[in-house]
Design a protein around this motif. Structure first.
Motif, PDB file in Angstrom:
ATOM      1  N   PRO A 212       0.820  -1.214   0.000  1.00 50.51           N
ATOM      2  CA  PRO A 212       0.000   0.000   0.000  1.00 50.51           C
ATOM      3  C   PRO A 212       0.848   1.256   0.000  1.00 50.51           C
ATOM      4  O   PRO A 212       1.875   1.332   0.667  1.00 50.51           O
ATOM      5  N   GLY A 213       0.402   2.245  -0.750  1.00 50.05           N
ATOM      6  CA  GLY A 213       1.156   3.481  -0.845  1.00 50.05           C
ATOM      7  C   GLY A 213       0.276   4.701  -0.882  1.00 50.05           C
ATOM      8  O   GLY A 213       0.614   5.684  -1.538  1.00 50.05           O
ATOM      9  N   SER A 214      -0.885   4.678  -0.206  1.00 49.09           N
ATOM     10  CA  SER A 214      -1.791   5.804  -0.302  1.00 49.09           C
ATOM     11  C   SER A 214      -1.204   7.073   0.281  1.00 49.09           C
ATOM     12  O   SER A 214      -1.549   8.171  -0.140  1.00 49.09           O
ATOM     13  N   ALA A 215      -0.327   6.981   1.280  1.00 51.87           N
ATOM     14  CA  ALA A 215       0.306   8.188   1.807  1.00 51.87           C
ATOM     15  C   ALA A 215       1.186   8.838   0.750  1.00 51.87           C
ATOM     16  O   ALA A 215       1.391  10.048   0.757  1.00 51.87           O
ATOM     17  N   PHE A 216       1.702   8.033  -0.183  1.00 55.47           N
ATOM     18  CA  PHE A 216       2.550   8.553  -1.247  1.00 55.47           C
ATOM     19  C   PHE A 216       1.742   8.903  -2.498  1.00 55.47           C
ATOM     20  O   PHE A 216       2.062   9.869  -3.180  1.00 55.47           O
ATOM     21  N   GLY A 526       7.789   8.303   7.859  1.00 51.26           N
ATOM     22  CA  GLY A 526       6.368   8.326   8.159  1.00 51.26           C
ATOM     23  C   GLY A 526       5.646   9.293   7.257  1.00 51.26           C
ATOM     24  O   GLY A 526       6.223  10.289   6.782  1.00 51.26           O
ATOM     25  N   GLY A 527       4.373   9.016   6.997  1.00 46.26           N
ATOM     26  CA  GLY A 527       3.590   9.895   6.151  1.00 46.26           C
ATOM     27  C   GLY A 527       2.113   9.772   6.439  1.00 46.26           C
ATOM     28  O   GLY A 527       1.627   8.706   6.845  1.00 46.26           O
ATOM     29  N   ILE A 528       1.388  10.863   6.263  1.00 46.64           N
ATOM     30  CA  ILE A 528      -0.067  10.864   6.379  1.00 46.64           C
ATOM     31  C   ILE A 528      -0.627  11.563   5.147  1.00 46.64           C
ATOM     32  O   ILE A 528       0.010  12.439   4.560  1.00 46.64           O
ATOM     33  N   ARG A 529      -1.827  11.165   4.763  1.00 46.37           N
ATOM     34  CA  ARG A 529      -2.470  11.753   3.589  1.00 46.37           C
ATOM     35  C   ARG A 529      -3.980  11.712   3.777  1.00 46.37           C
ATOM     36  O   ARG A 529      -4.524  10.742   4.304  1.00 46.37           O
ATOM     37  N   TYR A 530      -4.615  12.784   3.299  1.00 40.84           N
ATOM     38  CA  TYR A 530      -6.074  12.829   3.306  1.00 40.84           C
ATOM     39  C   TYR A 530      -6.544  13.165   1.903  1.00 40.84           C
ATOM     40  O   TYR A 530      -6.108  14.166   1.311  1.00 40.84           O
ATOM     41  N   LEU A 558     -10.775  10.043   2.701  1.00 41.93           N
ATOM     42  CA  LEU A 558      -9.900   8.877   2.786  1.00 41.93           C
ATOM     43  C   LEU A 558      -8.614   9.235   3.532  1.00 41.93           C
ATOM     44  O   LEU A 558      -7.655   9.724   2.930  1.00 41.93           O
ATOM     45  N   PRO A 559      -8.557   9.008   4.841  1.00 44.80           N
ATOM     46  CA  PRO A 559      -7.301   9.216   5.568  1.00 44.80           C
ATOM     47  C   PRO A 559      -6.452   7.947   5.566  1.00 44.80           C
ATOM     48  O   PRO A 559      -6.970   6.847   5.768  1.00 44.80           O
ATOM     49  N   ASN A 560      -5.168   8.092   5.329  1.00 49.69           N
ATOM     50  CA  ASN A 560      -4.261   6.947   5.331  1.00 49.69           C
ATOM     51  C   ASN A 560      -2.891   7.378   5.825  1.00 49.69           C
ATOM     52  O   ASN A 560      -2.571   8.572   5.864  1.00 49.69           O
ATOM     53  N   PHE A 561      -2.079   6.387   6.200  1.00 59.71           N
ATOM     54  CA  PHE A 561      -0.759   6.696   6.732  1.00 59.71           C
ATOM     55  C   PHE A 561       0.194   5.550   6.460  1.00 59.71           C
ATOM     56  O   PHE A 561      -0.207   4.430   6.106  1.00 59.71           O
ATOM     57  N   ASN A 562       1.489   5.816   6.647  1.00 58.88           N
ATOM     58  CA  ASN A 562       2.508   4.770   6.573  1.00 58.88           C
ATOM     59  C   ASN A 562       3.596   5.075   7.599  1.00 58.88           C
ATOM     60  O   ASN A 562       3.869   6.244   7.930  1.00 58.88           O
ATOM     61  N   LEU A 563       4.239   4.026   8.101  1.00 57.88           N
ATOM     62  CA  LEU A 563       5.340   4.134   9.047  1.00 57.88           C
ATOM     63  C   LEU A 563       6.428   3.159   8.624  1.00 57.88           C
ATOM     64  O   LEU A 563       6.127   2.058   8.146  1.00 57.88           O
ATOM     65  N   GLY A 564       7.683   3.546   8.804  1.00 62.54           N
ATOM     66  CA  GLY A 564       8.786   2.656   8.470  1.00 62.54           C
ATOM     67  C   GLY A 564      10.008   2.958   9.305  1.00 62.54           C
ATOM     68  O   GLY A 564      10.225   4.098   9.735  1.00 62.54           O
ATOM     69  N   ILE A 565      10.793   1.946   9.555  1.00 58.34           N
ATOM     70  CA  ILE A 565      12.038   2.095  10.309  1.00 58.34           C
ATOM     71  C   ILE A 565      13.102   1.210   9.679  1.00 58.34           C
ATOM     72  O   ILE A 565      12.815   0.072   9.263  1.00 58.34           O
ATOM     73  N   TYR A 579       4.650  -0.409   7.970  1.00 56.22           N
ATOM     74  CA  TYR A 579       3.207  -0.624   8.072  1.00 56.22           C
ATOM     75  C   TYR A 579       2.533   0.489   7.289  1.00 56.22           C
ATOM     76  O   TYR A 579       2.949   1.656   7.354  1.00 56.22           O
ATOM     77  N   ALA A 580       1.482   0.145   6.537  1.00 52.94           N
ATOM     78  CA  ALA A 580       0.814   1.141   5.701  1.00 52.94           C
ATOM     79  C   ALA A 580      -0.644   0.778   5.521  1.00 52.94           C
ATOM     80  O   ALA A 580      -1.050  -0.383   5.657  1.00 52.94           O
ATOM     81  N   THR A 581      -1.447   1.797   5.212  1.00 55.80           N
ATOM     82  CA  THR A 581      -2.867   1.601   4.930  1.00 55.80           C
ATOM     83  C   THR A 581      -3.200   2.189   3.567  1.00 55.80           C
ATOM     84  O   THR A 581      -2.452   2.996   3.015  1.00 55.80           O
ATOM     85  N   SER A 582      -4.348   1.800   3.032  1.00 58.87           N
ATOM     86  CA  SER A 582      -4.848   2.390   1.789  1.00 58.87           C
ATOM     87  C   SER A 582      -6.353   2.173   1.727  1.00 58.87           C
ATOM     88  O   SER A 582      -6.924   1.399   2.507  1.00 58.87           O
TER      89      SER A 582
END
Length: 841
Positions: A212-216, A526-530, A558-565, A579-582
């Motif tokens: 998933p890449g909705s934050a991008f 990290g990223g957030i998108r609406y 449509l709110p979504n986010f991603n996190l990475g380390i 971890y990511a959502t879409s």
């Protein structure tokens, strides 16, 4: 010594006459030396010279920001006036063969790409990016002999091809990690809406971002997204390229690519395409193409960069809609494509005097970047594009297997579409770099506005009565399975129905992405998108032979986010978790006019369209990346899992019970037979292993490939099973259109400074058919191996010749399966030998 002291070379300013000034300084020094020697020959009194005394130097003051900017500007100006050093080339005698090298790839190992195009969203090298990304560089595309996006992607592990079910268009419909991505194709970071067929002649590299890449990227992008990076003008060097191809499939292809440096601040690049070709192993079908592109780069001042480009493609010919599927007993899993059971592989079921396809694209982009300070860059990208998908084809469906095989028949069903898709988009982004608590941050804030519209119509005059042949009552022609008899009969010119569906999507998006690097030991992302998503559709739907007007609309936030380390125990290796959502709102696939396949239609069999809430996706991935062999080979290993909730599924209910069992009963249902019903609330899961590598093992040995192993499963279903003779519940079934095991490997070896050899192996496991969600295990495509090979000779620094043999063993295999109980199958091309002559000046 006064004559020497009069010249202070430290203060001398060098410009275009620097050579004259150096000569003048040298002359004065020589004169001063001669004068001193002459003076020593006269009887002058002796001179006593005191020993030098060390003088305290004033403390150096820290330069001001204005001084730093002025110094950097001066350095950049000097670099522009100096000749650019050529990057190392793979072969000593290659000369200008690499003048147009990929700026994102490793110069000495071009199979290995180090950076993605979107440097603001992905500022770190791929080694430090917490996501599996497959990048097909320009050199990989060339060595795969992949001239279309479809050819490039289908030879990559983890990606399969779909068809145009349920009112959706036929074209580039890809499944990434098992999820439909037909509207998740981007060109230079801007969504290329609608299904099209995309050429590669203007492509620098293809980036497949998995997961998933909705934050991008915005809506969809559940299994991943594909970004096409276009060729851009460069002020580094002039080059003039030409590639000419001749193939045994009657291919005649010429590609031109020219870059001209007008001044140190202005460059223009232009290219063109011509192709005339058949399709190996398929009768009658043709694949002709034309196109051109132009790109401009202008840097009026050091702080401003403006790029503009325009691409035009025109693909046309006689389409091939495949072969019928042999299914003697629907209650068993026996069966397969008819060429597996005696039909000649080149049998063509279309009508050469009626069928055609025309795919055209016009894409224009202007991008402006302004460096406000050394740490702050503002960019604005404006895109306007138009895509036209226009075809009439013939689908071989519903074989009737009564009597001896010589009497078996099928329905040659007309399929048509006229779709014009327009996109207007604007992306404004601000990238700011700063340090905080030891972390080096790259923060990006962006706003995106877009309007996507589609005009969708179909053709009339396609019925069998036009040629007076037997009809099956549905406007299709009934003809022989083994010997189609109406291929060359005359047809009247079809006309558009004039009953279009108009579809529009307006999206307003805001996003914030931050990447923080602590001494290259710990990288956080990290990223957030609406997305404010609004879709509307109006048009005509045919009910009981009458055309009725309908209109539907929907709006979602449509709110979504991603996190990475990423943890880096050593400079060449990293371990990451992400971890990511879409979200997939209704109609997000855009080209669909049927709710059965995620589209939104003006009406569905006389009933208002079922509009459900967005499908929700979440994914987790853990992996490791290594740069091996002097950091010229990037290796990735990852475990991933993606889950989808509120999934839509299709079921057929009887006319008598549809009011009780379907939440959206159809008005005026037929008196007999089944009625389609769409429900939401299902769920499924895909998990797997992804192994990838790209680059060089030795200075002479390059490779690029991957292995993807997946497991898919329906975890929740509200629909009754499609075939109780085969299974009792949809829960636990695999998904359709998923190759659960796939492998690809491209490798080449440099034998001498002149010769290199290479080849490619591709494997796909069995793919099940089905509708919308669960696989119908009564239909499937067989697994296959395919092998390609090539040999290349570099004649001199400007010329090379490459001989390809694709599908070396002429393997009969299939690209895609139409999702229905009576499917047809798209057959892949047979063996082809191609000679490519390349010139680089």
């Amino acid at each position: 010594m006064r004559s020497i002291a009069a010249i202070d070379p430290v203060e001398e300013k060098f410009d275009g006459n620097s050579g004259k000034k150096v000569s003048a300084v040298a002359g004065l020094i020589a004169v001063a030396s001669f004068s001193g020697a002459e003076a020593q020959q006269t009887n002058l009194p002796p001179v006593t010279v005191d020993a030098p005394v060390a003088r305290p130097r004033p403390a150096a003051s820290k330069p001001t920001p204005d001084q730093v900017r002025a110094r950097n500007a001066l350095r950049r100006a000097v670099r522009r006036t100096q000749p650019t050093q050529a990057a190392p080339v793979p072969f000593p005698n290659a000369g200008d063969l690499r003048a147009d090298r990929n700026p994102y790839a490793d110069a000495t190992a071009p199979y290995k790409v180090d950076h993605l195009q979107a440097s603001g969203k992905f500022p770190e090298p791929l080694l430090n990016t917490p996501k599996t990304v497959t990048v097909l560089s320009k050199e990989v595309l060339e060595d795969k002999n992949a001239t279309t996006l479809k050819q490039a992607v289908l030879s990559t592990a983890g990606v399969t091809l779909g068809t145009g079910e349920g009112g959706n268009a036929f074209g580039d419909r890809f499944f990434i990690r098992g999820f439909d991505a037909r509207n998740d194709v981007f060109i230079d970071g801007v969504r290329d809406s609608g299904v099209s067929v995309r050429e590669n002649f203007f492509t620098e590299q293809v980036e497949i971002l998995r997961g998933p890449g909705s934050a991008f990227a915005g809506r969809g992008t559940t299994g991943g997204a594909i970004n096409i990076v276009t060729k851009q003008a460069t002020t580094e060097k002039n080059f003039y390229n030409m590639d000419t191809t001749f193939g045994t499939d009657q291919t005649k292809r010429v590609v031109l690519d020219v870059n001209q440096v007008i001044s140190p601040t202005l460059a223009v690049r232009a290219g063109g395409l011509f192709q005339d070709a058949d399709i190996a192993g398929r009768s009658h079908a043709t694949d002709n193409r034309d196109g051109g592109f132009v790109a401009i780069k202008w840097t009026p001042v050091d702080a401003v960069k403006i790029t503009a480009d325009y691409v035009r493609t025109d693909l046309h010919g006689l389409p091939d809609f495949g072969v019928p599927y042999y299914r003697p007993n629907p209650a068993t899993t026996a069966g397969g494509p008819f060429p597996e059971f005696g039909v000649n592989r080149d049998t063509f079921y279309g009508f050469v005097n009626r069928d055609f396809f025309k795919v055209q694209q016009d894409i224009g982009t202007i991008n402006t970047e302004v460096q406000i300070t050394p740490d702050l860059v503002i960019s604005d990208k404006v895109r306007a594009s138009r895509s036209a998908l226009n075809y009439v084809g013939t689908i071989p469906e519903n074989p009737v297997l009564t009597g001896p095989p010589s009497g078996w028949t099928l329905s040659a069903n007309p399929q048509s579409r006229y779709q014009v898709t327009d996109v207007a988009a604007n992306q404004t982004e601000a990238t700011y770099k700063f340090n905080l608590e030891g972390f080096k941050h790259t923060a990006l804030a962006g706003v995106e506005l877009s309007r996507e519209t589609a005009y969708i119509d179909k053709y009339t005059g396609l019925n069998s009565e036009v040629i007076g042949t037997p009809s099956n009552g549905a406007g299709s022609v009934t003809e022989s399975v083994f010997n189609p008899q109406f291929t060359s009969l005359p047809f009247a010119t079809p006309a558009l129905a004039g009953l279009p569906t108009n579809l529009a999507i307006d999206t307003k998006s805001a996003y914030l992405i931050d990447t923080a690097n602590y001494n290259d030991l710990l990288i956080l992302n990290g990223g957030i998108r609406y997305d404010d998503y609004n879709i509307g559709v109006n048009g005509f739907s045919t009910v009981s032979g009458a055309s009725k007007f309908g209109a539907q609309a929907a709006a979602f936030g449509l709110p979504n986010f991603n996190l990475g380390i990423v943890l880096k125990p050593m400079p060449i290796a990293g371990i990451y978790a992400a971890y990511a959502t879409s979200s997939d709102p209704v109609g997000s696939e855009f080209d669909g006019t049927s709710a059965n396949y995620g589209g939104i239609a003006p009406a569905l069999n006389g009933n208002s369209n079922q509009i459900f809430g967005p499908e929700k996706n979440r994914a987790a991935e853990v992996g490791t990346k290594w740069e091996l062999f002097d950091r010229h080979l990037l290796v990735t290993a990852a475990l991933f899992q993606t889950e989808k909730d509120n999934a839509r599924e299709s079921q057929n209910v009887t006319s008598a019970t549809q009011t009780a069992t379907c939440p959206y009963p159809v008005t005026n249902p037929p008196t007999t037979g089944n009625v389609p019903c769409i429900t939401a609330g299902a769920a499924y899961r895909i998990r797997g292993i992804d192994l990838e590598a790209g680059g060089k093992i030795t200075p002479k040995w390059s490779l690029f490939g991957g292995l993807v192993l997946m497991q898919s499963e329906v975890t929740k279903s509200l629909a009754p099973v499609a075939n109780t003779a085969l299974y009792t519940s949809n829960v636990g079934l695999p998904l359709a259109n998923v190759a659960h095991q796939s492998f690809s490997l491209l490798s080449k070896y440099q034998l001498t400074d002149v010769w290199e050899i290479g080849g490619q192996a591709v494997y796909r496991s069995k793919i099940y058919g089905g509708t919308l969600l669960a696989a119908n295990q009564g239909t499937s495509l067989p697994s296959y191996w395919r092998f390609d090979t090539f040999v290349e000779a570099k004649i001199d620094k400007n010329w090379k010749v490459k001989l390809f043999v694709n599908n070396v063993f002429n393997k009969l295999y299939y690209d895609a399966l139409y999702q229905s109980s009576a499917p047809f199958v798209l057959e892949a091309p047979g063996r082809t030998a191609s000679l490519v002559i390349s010139a680089r000046f």
